[in-house]
Design a protein around this motif. Sequence first.
Motif, PDB file in Angstrom:
ATOM      1  N   HIS A  24       0.844  -1.189   0.000  1.00 38.72           N
ATOM      2  CA  HIS A  24       0.000   0.000   0.000  1.00 38.72           C
ATOM      3  C   HIS A  24       0.881   1.241   0.000  1.00 38.72           C
ATOM      4  O   HIS A  24       1.973   1.251   0.587  1.00 38.72           O
ATOM      5  N   LEU A  25       0.422   2.289  -0.683  1.00 38.19           N
ATOM      6  CA  LEU A  25       1.165   3.534  -0.739  1.00 38.19           C
ATOM      7  C   LEU A  25       1.550   4.030   0.658  1.00 38.19           C
ATOM      8  O   LEU A  25       2.607   4.655   0.841  1.00 38.19           O
ATOM      9  N   GLY A  26       0.716   3.711   1.651  1.00 39.42           N
ATOM     10  CA  GLY A  26       0.993   4.149   3.008  1.00 39.42           C
ATOM     11  C   GLY A  26       2.354   3.718   3.529  1.00 39.42           C
ATOM     12  O   GLY A  26       2.957   4.410   4.367  1.00 39.42           O
ATOM     13  N   TYR A  27       2.877   2.583   3.050  1.00 36.51           N
ATOM     14  CA  TYR A  27       4.203   2.141   3.493  1.00 36.51           C
ATOM     15  C   TYR A  27       5.254   3.184   3.121  1.00 36.51           C
ATOM     16  O   TYR A  27       6.159   3.488   3.907  1.00 36.51           O
ATOM     17  N   ASN A 121      -3.634  -8.469   3.896  1.00 36.02           N
ATOM     18  CA  ASN A 121      -3.306  -8.296   2.483  1.00 36.02           C
ATOM     19  C   ASN A 121      -3.804  -6.987   1.900  1.00 36.02           C
ATOM     20  O   ASN A 121      -3.458  -6.636   0.768  1.00 36.02           O
ATOM     21  N   LEU A 122      -4.633  -6.240   2.642  1.00 36.28           N
ATOM     22  CA  LEU A 122      -4.963  -4.895   2.198  1.00 36.28           C
ATOM     23  C   LEU A 122      -3.757  -3.973   2.325  1.00 36.28           C
ATOM     24  O   LEU A 122      -3.692  -2.931   1.681  1.00 36.28           O
ATOM     25  N   LEU A 123      -2.809  -4.363   3.166  1.00 35.53           N
ATOM     26  CA  LEU A 123      -1.594  -3.571   3.348  1.00 35.53           C
ATOM     27  C   LEU A 123      -0.495  -3.985   2.377  1.00 35.53           C
ATOM     28  O   LEU A 123       0.261  -3.153   1.883  1.00 35.53           O
ATOM     29  N   ASN A 124      -0.371  -5.270   2.121  1.00 33.17           N
ATOM     30  CA  ASN A 124       0.596  -5.764   1.138  1.00 33.17           C
ATOM     31  C   ASN A 124       0.200  -7.164   0.710  1.00 33.17           C
ATOM     32  O   ASN A 124      -0.550  -7.848   1.411  1.00 33.17           O
ATOM     33  N   TYR A 127       3.107 -11.119   1.951  1.00 34.19           N
ATOM     34  CA  TYR A 127       2.933 -12.170   2.952  1.00 34.19           C
ATOM     35  C   TYR A 127       1.459 -12.294   3.327  1.00 34.19           C
ATOM     36  O   TYR A 127       0.663 -11.383   3.085  1.00 34.19           O
ATOM     37  N   ILE A 128       1.137 -13.409   3.947  1.00 36.25           N
ATOM     38  CA  ILE A 128      -0.095 -13.536   4.696  1.00 36.25           C
ATOM     39  C   ILE A 128       0.298 -13.748   6.157  1.00 36.25           C
ATOM     40  O   ILE A 128       1.423 -14.158   6.451  1.00 36.25           O
ATOM     41  N   LEU A 129      -0.615 -13.434   7.065  1.00 41.47           N
ATOM     42  CA  LEU A 129      -0.389 -13.665   8.482  1.00 41.47           C
ATOM     43  C   LEU A 129      -1.258 -14.811   8.964  1.00 41.47           C
ATOM     44  O   LEU A 129      -2.407 -14.939   8.538  1.00 41.47           O
ATOM     45  N   ALA A 241     -12.276  -8.362  -1.020  1.00 39.83           N
ATOM     46  CA  ALA A 241     -12.838  -9.032  -2.194  1.00 39.83           C
ATOM     47  C   ALA A 241     -12.419  -8.312  -3.471  1.00 39.83           C
ATOM     48  O   ALA A 241     -12.039  -8.951  -4.465  1.00 39.83           O
ATOM     49  N   ALA A 242     -12.475  -6.978  -3.461  1.00 40.40           N
ATOM     50  CA  ALA A 242     -12.074  -6.212  -4.640  1.00 40.40           C
ATOM     51  C   ALA A 242     -10.593  -6.395  -4.937  1.00 40.40           C
ATOM     52  O   ALA A 242     -10.192  -6.543  -6.094  1.00 40.40           O
ATOM     53  N   LEU A 243      -9.772  -6.407  -3.894  1.00 38.92           N
ATOM     54  CA  LEU A 243      -8.335  -6.583  -4.074  1.00 38.92           C
ATOM     55  C   LEU A 243      -8.021  -7.958  -4.649  1.00 38.92           C
ATOM     56  O   LEU A 243      -7.234  -8.096  -5.582  1.00 38.92           O
TER      57      LEU A 243
END
Length: 363
Positions: A24-27, A121-124, A127-129, A241-243
């Motif tokens: 995400h751009l936020g990073y 996954n909305l953040l990146n 990875y998954i957690l 869902a959109a992602l």
Amino acid sequence: MTPLARVSTPRPLPAEQASLCTVHLGYLLMLIDSLRQDGVDVEAAFGADYLRELSALDPNTRRPIEEWEALADKAQAHCHRDVALLMAEFVKPWDTGPIGFITMASHNLREAAESLAQFYNLLNDVYILQAQLINQRFEIAMEPLSTHHSPCLERLTLATICWHARWLSRRADLRFDVHFAFPQPDATQLSALQKTFGGELRFDTARSTLLGPAEYELLPVSRGDHGVQETLRAQLMAEMAALQDASTSFVHKIERIIQPRLSTGEVTLDDIAAEAGVSVRTLQTRLEESGLNFRTLLDRMRHAQVLMYMGDLDISLIDMAHMLGFATQSSFHHAFKRWTGMTPGAYRKQRLKAGISNKGAAN
């Protein structure tokens, strides 16, 4: 703090060289903000034009992981502190938007960790957690979604979870053991990691994992309005869902195939491989490349979905078991207790007691 030397503007790698993983751009914006707060002249470091380019982008823009890593590497070359650990201390839950707010609206650290894992996954999509109880220890493990591994992102993620757990629980004394998938760093970085986490550190492990005593998961969160949790969850589910619909990740592709089949119970390895247009062997190999297997992926999807069902009191526990494709109620109860450490009934009663939903009672 020594100011950064002027560097060329970071750019994404060509498609043929990039991993196709994104953040995400936020990073990028939070990295720049944390450096600025630490006294770095970011305009001299990265160039005013590049900073204007980033600030003009849509807030939901995704950028290649390599671009963020390039920024972090350039910053690290001139910073006395580990950039990932600096960011982790700088970022507060609300900086991650609805994901942060849903952790603040959780009742305890277990719910907060489950929500973060569900929507990470909305953040990146690097990875998954996985958040689970194993042998009386609560573990949050990072599983790569591709062959790309990012030690800097692993340090940032686990350190952020560590600091947020302390903040959410108002317990500055929480100590965590950590297993890192990368080699042991130099003495300076090792000391910084020990100061951040407070527990035992291991390196060159199979995956990067944050570990704490089981009792940590029941520590209450008293930082926000629990009543907004379901609204936030519905919003995040729609965004996920959109992602995933737009994602080219093989794991997300398989998840899209599995999702509509969950309620029928017809989720077999052969059927999913056929619909994906690959052999069973290829399906298994591709999942293993991401640190998963078919059973683990199915289990994770059921776990994520059941958290949504729990917020709708019109869905009975019996119906819930059927909608997740469990053959028997007992197998559903066993899986739910493995996921959360509680029975479905106890979990729902806890939510009712906290006033999460005002719908009618469920079976």
